[in-house]
Every structure is written in structure tokens, then in C-alpha cells.
Enzyme design. Structure first.
Site, PDB file in Angstrom:
ATOM      1  CE1 TYR A 107     -18.921 -69.732 -58.709  1.00 32.61           C
ATOM      2  CE2 TYR A 107     -20.634 -68.829 -57.534  1.00 32.61           C
ATOM      3  CZ  TYR A 107     -19.529 -68.810 -58.277  1.00 32.61           C
ATOM      4  OH  TYR A 107     -18.858 -67.071 -57.721  1.00 32.61           O
ATOM      5  CG  ASN A 130      -9.384 -65.862 -62.284  1.00 32.29           C
ATOM      6  OD1 ASN A 130      -8.056 -65.803 -63.181  1.00 32.29           O
ATOM      7  ND2 ASN A 130     -10.366 -64.818 -62.572  1.00 32.29           N
ATOM      8  CB  CYS A 138     -14.182 -64.808 -62.182  1.00 25.32           C
ATOM      9  SG  CYS A 138     -12.675 -64.177 -61.662  1.00 25.32           S
ATOM     10  CG  HIS A 139     -16.781 -59.940 -64.492  1.00 27.46           C
ATOM     11  ND1 HIS A 139     -15.854 -60.279 -64.845  1.00 27.46           N
ATOM     12  CD2 HIS A 139     -17.661 -59.291 -65.065  1.00 27.46           C
ATOM     13  CE1 HIS A 139     -15.386 -59.802 -65.885  1.00 27.46           C
ATOM     14  NE2 HIS A 139     -16.576 -59.429 -65.874  1.00 27.46           N
ATOM     15  CD  GLU A 165     -18.188 -58.004 -69.523  1.00 27.01           C
ATOM     16  OE1 GLU A 165     -18.978 -58.957 -69.174  1.00 27.01           O
ATOM     17  OE2 GLU A 165     -17.193 -58.124 -69.027  1.00 27.01           O
TER      18      GLU A 165
END
Length: 178
Positions: A107, A130, A138-139, A165
Site C-alpha cells: 500500500y 474498486n 487490487c489483488h 500470475e
């Protein structure tokens, strides 16, 4: 304003896809978070009608989501999202889209990236507001310690998405929790 509601099956559960009459993505959330989806729609679009219409999601949106879950991580980058929100929220969401798949940011790093280095809490609030999960990734935001922090779709999904990912990114390494 009239919105259309469609669904798509994914490896992490069914997704709700909310589009406007022109086919622009307005919201995307997980099946078990419909109340949150509706809360965000109420917040951003006070007066709207949500009509369930199977098959209403534009084919390029469905194809991009299918490709993403098949390992083409860049597929979501082509999805245009029309979101409401404050200027600050939209700047956070734009910065989220700049985080490469397979990578994470804290963050604090995200706050610094938008020119507000002391605004990590505000960044966290914007992250949590979001309306288009996955497309605005946002993950990919984790705690400063490297640990997973809250995720509107559940921590198990956040972990799954980060591992997915990591497996399909250039590095090919699995995501490791600190």
C-alpha cells in the site's frame, strides 16, 4: 442509468459482470459478494437499474477473462472499464493497472507511486472500493511485510490469483507468502 448483469464461470468461482448499454464494464465481482457489488453500484451510481440478462456481456470481455484464466495475463489489459469514483480513487485504480502481472506492491509503494507517500490508508480504502476486480488488479497489493492482507473476493482467491500470475509470468516462480 441501466446496467446489464451477466455471469461467467472461472476457476475461482462465478463472476458477476455489470455492463452498461454500450457494453462498457462498470463492475465485476465474485458470486459470493453480490451484496458488496450492489453496495458499490449504489455508492457510485445512485439511480440505476440492474437487469439480469444472460449473454449480455460483450464477447471481447468474455474472451479476455477466459484468456487470463488460461494463462494469458496480458488479456485483461485490453478491457476498458468505465468506473465512477473520486479523482483520488481513480488515480489509485490507474496505478493498480500499472502493476505488472506476477508482481505485487505494498500500500505504501502504491501511495508513493501516485505522489501521496503518506496516504497508504487512503490507498487501502480506495483499493477496497474498486468496483472492477481483476481488471483493476487490487489483488496485487499486499502488506508492507509481504503478507496477504484483505481482499474483497476472499484471501483464498487473492492467493490463487497471485500464484496463477506467478506461474504464468516471465519469472515463472510460484508466489511465496512471507
Amino acid at each position: 442509468m441501466q446496467f446489464l448483469l451477466d455471469t461467467v464461470e472461472t476457476p475461482v468461482g462465478q463472476l458477476f459482470l455489470v455492463t452498461d448499454e454500450q457494453g462498457a464494464l462498470r463492475a465485476l465481482d465474485f458470486e459470493d459478494y453480490r451484496a458488496r457489488l450492489e453496495r458499490l453500484l449504489d455508492k457510485y451510481y445512485r439511480h440505476y437499474q440492474l437487469d439480469p440478462l444472460p449473454g449480455s456481456a460483450p464477447e471481447p470481455l468474455i474472451q479476455a477473462l477466459t484468456a487470463y484464466f488460461a494463462g494469458d495475463l496480458a488479456a485483461l489489459e485490453s478491457i476498458p472499464a468505465e468506473t465512477a469514483g473520486t479523482a483520488f480513487q481513480r488515480s489509485v485504480w490507474q496505478a493498480l493497472r500499472a502493476i505488472p502481472a506476477g508482481q505485487t506492491r505494498s500500500y505504501g509503494q502504491l501511495a508513493a507511486a501516485i505522489g501521496h507517500p503518506s496516504a497508504s490508508r487512503a490507498v487501502g480504502l480506495a483499493n477496497g472500493s474498486n468496483p472492477v476486480a481483476l481488471v483493476v488488479p487490487c489483488h496485487r497489493v499486499i502488506g508492507a511485510s509481504g503478507k496477504l492482507t484483505g481482499y474483497g473476493g476472499g484471501l483464498w482467491r487473492k492467493h490463487w490469483l497471485l500464484e496463477h500470475e506467478a506461474r504464468h509470468s516471465d519469472g515463472g516462480a510460484a508466489f511465496a507468502l512471507v
